[in-house]
Design an enzyme around this catalytic site. Structure first.
Site: not given
Length: 154
Positions: A12-13, A20, A25, A76, A79, A89, A100, A102, A109, A113
Protein backbone atom coordinates in the site's frame (compact mmCIF):
# COMPACT_ATOMS: atom_id res chain seq x y z
CA UNK A 1 14.83 -23.95 -19.11
CA UNK A 2 13.07 -20.86 -17.78
CA UNK A 3 15.22 -17.83 -17.00
CA UNK A 4 15.60 -17.30 -13.23
CA UNK A 5 13.54 -14.46 -11.86
CA UNK A 6 13.16 -12.23 -8.83
CA UNK A 7 9.76 -11.22 -7.53
CA UNK A 8 9.41 -7.65 -6.26
CA UNK A 9 6.30 -6.91 -4.20
CA UNK A 10 5.30 -3.42 -3.13
CA UNK A 11 2.36 -2.85 -0.83
CA UNK A 12 0.00 0.00 0.00
CA UNK A 13 0.91 3.57 -0.92
CA UNK A 14 4.18 2.68 -2.61
CA UNK A 15 2.61 3.73 -5.91
CA UNK A 16 2.92 7.25 -4.44
CA UNK A 17 6.72 7.17 -4.17
CA UNK A 18 8.17 10.47 -5.34
CA UNK A 19 4.99 12.30 -4.35
CA UNK A 20 4.10 11.15 -0.83
CA UNK A 21 6.24 12.66 1.93
CA UNK A 22 9.38 13.16 -0.18
CA UNK A 23 11.21 14.34 2.95
CA UNK A 24 10.87 10.77 4.26
CA UNK A 25 10.70 8.60 1.15
CA UNK A 26 12.71 10.66 -1.36
CA UNK A 27 11.89 11.84 -4.84
CA UNK A 28 12.38 8.62 -6.80
CA UNK A 29 9.26 6.96 -8.16
CA UNK A 30 8.27 3.32 -7.95
CA UNK A 31 9.18 3.01 -11.62
CA UNK A 32 12.69 4.27 -10.74
CA UNK A 33 12.92 1.69 -7.97
CA UNK A 34 11.90 -1.20 -10.25
CA UNK A 35 14.43 -0.02 -12.84
CA UNK A 36 17.09 -0.03 -10.12
CA UNK A 37 16.27 -3.66 -9.29
CA UNK A 38 16.24 -4.56 -13.00
CA UNK A 39 19.69 -3.02 -13.50
CA UNK A 40 21.09 -5.29 -10.76
CA UNK A 41 19.18 -8.36 -11.97
CA UNK A 42 20.32 -7.84 -15.58
CA UNK A 43 23.95 -8.26 -14.57
CA UNK A 44 23.06 -11.73 -13.26
CA UNK A 45 20.79 -12.56 -16.22
CA UNK A 46 17.80 -12.61 -13.90
CA UNK A 47 14.31 -11.43 -14.86
CA UNK A 48 12.16 -9.25 -12.59
CA UNK A 49 8.44 -9.75 -12.04
CA UNK A 50 6.87 -7.02 -9.98
CA UNK A 51 3.58 -5.90 -8.51
CA UNK A 52 2.33 -2.98 -6.48
CA UNK A 53 -1.09 -3.08 -4.92
CA UNK A 54 -2.95 -1.35 -2.15
CA UNK A 55 -4.78 -4.65 -1.53
CA UNK A 56 -3.30 -7.49 0.50
CA UNK A 57 -5.26 -10.13 -1.42
CA UNK A 58 -3.83 -8.99 -4.77
CA UNK A 59 -0.30 -9.28 -3.37
CA UNK A 60 -1.04 -12.76 -2.06
CA UNK A 61 -2.53 -13.86 -5.40
CA UNK A 62 0.60 -12.63 -7.21
CA UNK A 63 2.93 -14.32 -4.70
CA UNK A 64 1.06 -17.61 -4.92
CA UNK A 65 1.34 -17.52 -8.71
CA UNK A 66 4.93 -16.28 -9.12
CA UNK A 67 6.60 -16.87 -5.75
CA UNK A 68 7.14 -20.65 -5.77
CA UNK A 69 9.30 -20.52 -8.93
CA UNK A 70 11.23 -17.38 -7.96
CA UNK A 71 14.89 -17.48 -7.03
CA UNK A 72 14.05 -14.84 -4.45
CA UNK A 73 11.52 -12.27 -3.29
CA UNK A 74 12.00 -8.63 -2.37
CA UNK A 75 9.04 -7.27 -0.45
CA UNK A 76 8.23 -3.81 0.79
CA UNK A 77 4.91 -4.51 2.46
CA UNK A 78 4.38 -0.90 3.49
CA UNK A 79 1.94 -0.75 6.39
CA UNK A 80 1.09 -4.43 5.86
CA UNK A 81 4.47 -5.15 7.45
CA UNK A 82 2.89 -4.23 10.78
CA UNK A 83 -0.38 -6.15 10.56
CA UNK A 84 -0.47 -8.26 7.36
CA UNK A 85 -0.81 -11.70 8.91
CA UNK A 86 -2.29 -13.21 5.73
CA UNK A 87 0.70 -11.90 3.76
CA UNK A 88 3.01 -13.37 6.40
CA UNK A 89 1.29 -16.75 6.12
CA UNK A 90 1.63 -16.65 2.33
CA UNK A 91 5.39 -16.03 2.53
CA UNK A 92 5.77 -18.77 5.12
CA UNK A 93 3.97 -21.18 2.77
CA UNK A 94 6.02 -20.25 -0.30
CA UNK A 95 9.35 -20.81 1.49
CA UNK A 96 11.54 -18.78 -0.90
CA UNK A 97 14.51 -16.62 0.11
CA UNK A 98 12.85 -13.31 0.94
CA UNK A 99 14.21 -9.93 1.93
CA UNK A 100 11.85 -7.41 3.50
CA UNK A 101 12.78 -3.80 2.77
CA UNK A 102 11.64 -0.47 4.15
CA UNK A 103 12.88 2.84 2.76
CA UNK A 104 12.79 4.51 6.18
CA UNK A 105 14.08 3.14 9.46
CA UNK A 106 10.78 1.94 10.87
CA UNK A 107 12.44 1.38 14.26
CA UNK A 108 13.04 5.14 14.60
CA UNK A 109 9.48 6.07 13.73
CA UNK A 110 6.15 5.76 15.55
CA UNK A 111 5.96 2.91 18.05
CA UNK A 112 3.31 1.02 16.05
CA UNK A 113 5.84 0.69 13.21
CA UNK A 114 8.44 -1.09 15.34
CA UNK A 115 6.79 -4.50 15.15
CA UNK A 116 7.13 -6.26 11.78
CA UNK A 117 4.96 -9.36 11.41
CA UNK A 118 7.02 -10.75 8.50
CA UNK A 119 10.22 -10.95 10.57
CA UNK A 120 9.89 -14.61 11.49
CA UNK A 121 9.39 -15.77 7.89
CA UNK A 122 11.83 -13.64 5.88
CA UNK A 123 15.50 -14.38 5.25
CA UNK A 124 16.53 -10.84 6.12
CA UNK A 125 15.52 -7.22 6.41
CA UNK A 126 17.06 -3.99 5.16
CA UNK A 127 15.65 -0.73 6.51
CA UNK A 128 16.41 2.97 6.58
CA UNK A 129 18.77 3.37 3.62
CA UNK A 130 16.37 4.99 1.19
CA UNK A 131 15.56 3.27 -2.10
CA UNK A 132 19.02 1.68 -2.04
CA UNK A 133 17.42 -1.02 0.15
CA UNK A 134 16.01 -2.51 -3.06
CA UNK A 135 19.42 -2.61 -4.75
CA UNK A 136 21.06 -4.23 -1.73
CA UNK A 137 18.29 -6.81 -1.53
CA UNK A 138 18.58 -7.64 -5.25
CA UNK A 139 22.36 -7.99 -4.96
CA UNK A 140 22.04 -10.24 -1.90
CA UNK A 141 19.50 -12.54 -3.55
CA UNK A 142 21.39 -12.71 -6.87
CA UNK A 143 24.67 -13.43 -5.08
CA UNK A 144 22.93 -16.14 -3.09
CA UNK A 145 21.72 -17.74 -6.35
CA UNK A 146 25.24 -17.50 -7.79
CA UNK A 147 26.75 -19.23 -4.72
CA UNK A 148 24.12 -21.99 -4.87
CA UNK A 149 24.80 -22.56 -8.58
CA UNK A 150 28.50 -22.91 -7.77
CA UNK A 151 27.63 -25.58 -5.19
CA UNK A 152 28.27 -23.40 -2.16
CA UNK A 153 26.14 -22.47 0.79
CA UNK A 154 23.44 -19.83 0.29
Amino acid sequence: MEKPYLVVVNGPNLNRLGLRLPELYGSQTLSDVIQLVRSVADTYRVEVRDIQSNHEGALIDFLQEHGPGAMGIIINPGALGHYGVALRDCLEDIKRPTIEVHITNVHMRETFRHHLVLSAVVTGQIVGLGVDVYRYAAEALCNRMKREEAGGQP
